[in-house]
Design an enzyme around this catalytic site. Structure first.
Site, short mmCIF file in Angstrom:
data_model
loop_
_atom_site.label_atom_id
_atom_site.label_comp_id
_atom_site.label_asym_id
_atom_site.label_seq_id
_atom_site.Cartn_x
_atom_site.Cartn_y
_atom_site.Cartn_z
N LYS A 187 59.99 8.03 79.82
CA LYS A 187 61.37 8.27 80.19
C LYS A 187 62.35 7.49 79.28
O LYS A 187 62.59 6.40 79.85
CB LYS A 187 61.74 8.24 81.60
N GLY A 240 65.05 -2.84 81.91
CA GLY A 240 66.46 -2.52 82.37
C GLY A 240 67.06 -3.60 83.18
O GLY A 240 66.64 -4.86 83.17
N GLU A 262 60.82 -6.04 83.07
CA GLU A 262 61.54 -6.67 81.95
C GLU A 262 62.84 -6.56 82.33
O GLU A 262 63.52 -5.47 82.00
CB GLU A 262 61.14 -6.67 80.62
N CYS A 296 68.78 -8.44 76.31
CA CYS A 296 68.55 -8.97 77.51
C CYS A 296 68.33 -10.39 77.23
O CYS A 296 68.75 -11.26 77.99
CB CYS A 296 67.26 -8.39 78.37
N GLU A 397 75.48 -10.98 84.00
CA GLU A 397 75.12 -10.59 82.58
C GLU A 397 75.88 -9.45 82.13
O GLU A 397 76.28 -8.36 82.73
CB GLU A 397 73.84 -9.70 82.83
#
Length: 503
Positions: A187, A240, A262, A296, A397
């Protein structure tokens, strides 16, 4: 504009794929639902993309299940040749892929050409070469027995790819899984699915059998959730946010599927007082402003030794203000828009958070004033001096062109601040002291550390984090291990050893 007009305006030679890819064919969603994917430069509609529902995921899993026996039993060298052919096709279609990725994500075209596409081809080529070189082991057990270990594919793998590097992450996820003999239901993010669907087209051209890879754009809350829950999927690999990663783990419990995550990061980028300042300034700009900070592993916490902080900040701010923002399809643009308006607004909200907690905005902190950028998702390169390393902008973040600056007095304080978050993905440090470099690298709580550099990646080097940044690794031999399971086989090779209990 029609889809054909958009295609022509973007310089694309082939049609933009906007359907699901299931069992070797592009098809509409069962329920007919679509979602507009937007050009972040001006928020115009590129295409209405099919959105997979549960029925579509079921069809994709069925196709992958049917394809698994033949694909997993295919000679590893033959699987590898298909991946190598795919790498060749990616290079042959490099300009098309680069333009499509830029149109859909806002990556500057120069980066899509020089980084995203070449890295995608390199990843498929690396694992294409590894397919027939991934070996088992013989274990020295007691006399009279041979014990050998087989590495077998786990089966049907569900993969969820984020919106920040959709093309590159497609290869990071699929290449090791395919080389190991798995089949895939992937996806891509609903807002950036176009390059992944183009890869599906190239896979068919490379000779990948029908059903081995199925690509199903869809909402995370629907398609992503069902992939994580699906009893026919043996493993789910997700890249994500940490919050979504936790939900993936919970959803996977139904059939105890293997999980690889991750997740987020808050990378510490440490500049010591003996560093080459010019190299550190340029490298730190790359660490946070490449891809508009939507990475990230971004060096989003810039930590400066107090003796060099003033000079560094002055020069760094000057560089940040000089970065050329503009239409990402312009080859001279150095920084494009963020990928969505929703995310742009989230990033800008942290400017207020910083000010509320006593921080100082040194540069940026707003959308650019240029009229030709007003309809897009642009944010100026932003530098914020934080008051304390526990401030929200130093802990959360932001995921944009937003760097938080902190200062330290000595190595011990640098490590305390660097390790003072729940994340542990990437970190960097700049120093001319070799002993310090190795010591600090060892002590940093991170899955990856760069010394006198930042954000270097290679298909042969494992990529991943610790703590709230997830577990498991992309790339390298570690990635192949992530997509296999060990079978231990015992053979009695000594006729004198009875295989039963004596009476």
């Amino acid at each position: 504009m029609s889809l054909a007009d958009i295609q022509a305006a973007a310089g694309l030679r082939t049609p933009i794929r906007h359907q699901l890819f299931i069992d070797g064919r592009f098809v509409d969603a069962e329920n007919g639902e679509t979602l507009a994917t937007l050009n972040p430069h001006d928020n115009s509609v590129i295409a209405e993309v099919a959105m997979a529902g549960k029925a579509d995921i079921d069809k994709a899993v069925a196709a992958a299940t049917k394809a698994f026996p033949a694909w997993s039993r295919m000679a590893a060298a033959d699987r590898g040749r298909i991946l190598l052919k795919l790498a060749d096709l990616i290079e042959e279609n490099a300009e098309e892929l680069a333009r499509l990725e830029t149109l859909d994500t806002g990556h500057p075209l120069k980066d899509s050409r020089a980084l995203d596409v070449p890295r995608t081809a390199a990843c498929f080529r690396y694992f294409g070469g590894m397919a027939d070189k991934f070996q088992g082991d013989v274990v020295p057990v007691e006399a009279g027995f041979l014990n050998y270990l087989l590495r077998e594919p786990v089966g049907v793998v569900g993969q969820v790819v984020p919106w920040n590097f959709p093309l590159m992450f497609t290869s990071w996820k699929m290449a090791p899984a395919l080389a190991a003999g798995n089949t895939i239901v992937m996806k891509p993010a609903e807002i950036t699915p176009l390059s992944s669907l183009k890869i599906a087209e190239l896979m068919s051209e490379a000779g990948l059998p029908d059903g081995v890879v199925n690509i199903v754009p869809g909402l995370g809350s629907v398609a992503g959730q069902y992939i994580a829950e699906h009893p026919g999927i043996a493993k789910v690999a997700f890249t994500g946010s940490t919050a979504t990663g936790r939900r993936i783990v919970q959803a996977s419990a139904g059939n105890l599927k293997k999980v690889q995550l991750e997740l987020g990061g808050k990378g510490a980028n440490i500049v010591f007082d003996d560093a080459n300042l010019t190299a550190a300034i340029n490298g730190s700009a790359w660490a946070i402003f490449h891809n508009q900070g939507q990475a990230c592993i971004a060096g989003s916490r810039l930590m400066l030794h107090e003796r060099i902080a003033d000079e560094f900040i002055e020069r760094f701010a000057t560089l940040a203000r000089s970065i050329r923002l503009g239409n990402p399809m312009d080859a001279t643009t150095e920084m494009g828009p963020l990928t969505s308006a929703l995310h742009r607004d989230r990033v800008l909200s942290y400017v207020n958070v910083a000010r509320e907690q006593g921080g100082e905005v040194v540069a940026g902190g707003k959308a650019p004033g240029a009229a030709d950028l007003a309809q897009g998702c642009y944010v100026e390169p932003t530098i914020v001096m934080a008051r304390d390393y526990k401030d929200r902008v130093a802990q959360e973040e932001v995921f944009g062109p937003f760097v938080t600056v902190l200062t330290f007095k000595d190595d011990a304080e640098a490590l305390r601040i660097a390790n003072g978050t729940d994340y542990g993905l990437g970190s960097g440090l700049w120093t001319s002291n070799l002993q310090r470099a190795h010591k600090v690298a060892r002590e940093l709580h991170a899955g990856m550390v760069w010394i006198n550099s930042y954000k270097r990646v290679n298909p042969g080097s494992p990529f991943g984090g610790v703590g709230q940044s997830g577990y498991g690794r992309e790339m390298g031999f570690d990635a192949m291990r992530e997509y296999t399971q060990v079978k231990s086989v015992w053979v009695n090779v000594d006729a004198q050893i009875a295989p039963w209990y004596p009476r």
